[in-house]
Design an enzyme around this catalytic site. Structure first.
Site, short mmCIF file in Angstrom:
data_model
loop_
_atom_site.label_atom_id
_atom_site.label_comp_id
_atom_site.label_asym_id
_atom_site.label_seq_id
_atom_site.Cartn_x
_atom_site.Cartn_y
_atom_site.Cartn_z
N GLU A 117 3.74 -49.70 13.71
CA GLU A 117 3.58 -50.10 12.33
C GLU A 117 4.04 -51.54 12.20
O GLU A 117 4.96 -51.97 12.88
CB GLU A 117 4.44 -49.24 11.38
CG GLU A 117 4.05 -47.79 11.29
CD GLU A 117 4.76 -46.90 12.29
OE1 GLU A 117 4.36 -45.73 12.43
OE2 GLU A 117 5.70 -47.38 12.96
N ASN A 122 3.68 -59.73 7.61
CA ASN A 122 4.02 -60.33 8.90
C ASN A 122 2.72 -60.73 9.61
O ASN A 122 2.30 -60.13 10.60
CB ASN A 122 4.85 -59.36 9.75
CG ASN A 122 5.50 -60.05 10.93
OD1 ASN A 122 5.12 -61.14 11.32
ND2 ASN A 122 6.48 -59.36 11.51
N TYR A 129 -0.71 -58.77 17.66
CA TYR A 129 -1.13 -57.41 18.00
C TYR A 129 -2.65 -57.31 18.10
O TYR A 129 -3.18 -56.69 19.02
CB TYR A 129 -0.61 -56.40 16.98
CG TYR A 129 0.90 -56.28 16.96
CD1 TYR A 129 1.65 -56.29 18.13
CD2 TYR A 129 1.58 -56.15 15.75
CE1 TYR A 129 3.03 -56.18 18.09
CE2 TYR A 129 2.96 -56.03 15.72
CZ TYR A 129 3.68 -56.05 16.88
OH TYR A 129 5.04 -55.93 16.84
#
Length: 161
Positions: A117, A122, A129
């Site tokens: 998560e 962010n 990611y």
């Protein structure tokens, strides 16, 4: 992962990656408190170690911690609970190196995927990611504490191995 800090050049090859020990929690807490507005508590780390979760640190040759990650194996999926890089070392590839270690660990454990998560706010971590290959698979409403008494959603991401 957190916003980039300003810091000294880091030689990733010089880092020692090893399992986190209870004695590391002091340095972990310094990093955690400096890079997150709502950090994990000492109890969160102690409980994770006591539960046998996968907890690893990256240490500089001078024994200072540079970063760490904690992950929980669940059936055939490794849930990445926390991954952090010391603020002065961010933006130099250590986060990606730690993600490589997470991926290696997941494969070694026979996992089929990695789940995590991340806060929508962010953006830097989201970009890392996604560049790494994680895809958005869901949203957890009001998952994270935020400023005041508000909550922030969590984007759920998965990397299939």
């Amino acid at each position: 992962m957190t916003p980039a800090g300003q810091g000294k050049p880091l030689d990733l090859r010089s880092l020692i990656v090893e399992t986190m020990q209870a004695a590391d929690i002091e340095q972990v807490m310094v990093i955690e408190n400096s890079v997150y507005p709502h950090p994990w508590t000492r109890g969160n780390f102690t409980d994770s170690l006591d539960s046998g979760y996968e907890a690893w640190v990256a240490r500089e040759p001078n024994f200072q911690l540079a970063g760490y990650f904690l992950a929980m194996p669940v059936v055939d999926e490794l849930h990445l609970l926390n991954i952090s890089v010391r603020a002065d070392l961010q933006g130099q590839g250590l986060g990606l190196m730690l993600l490589d270690r997470v991926t290696q660990l997941a494969r070694k454990l026979g996992m089929l995927s990695i789940l995590l998560e991340v806060r929508p706010s962010n953006q830097r971590a989201l970009a890392v990611y996604e560049r790494y290959g994680f895809v958005r698979i869901g949203l957890r409403k009001a998952y994270y504490p935020a400023a005041g008494h508000t909550r922030e959603d969590a984007i759920v991401m998965r990397l299939c191995l």
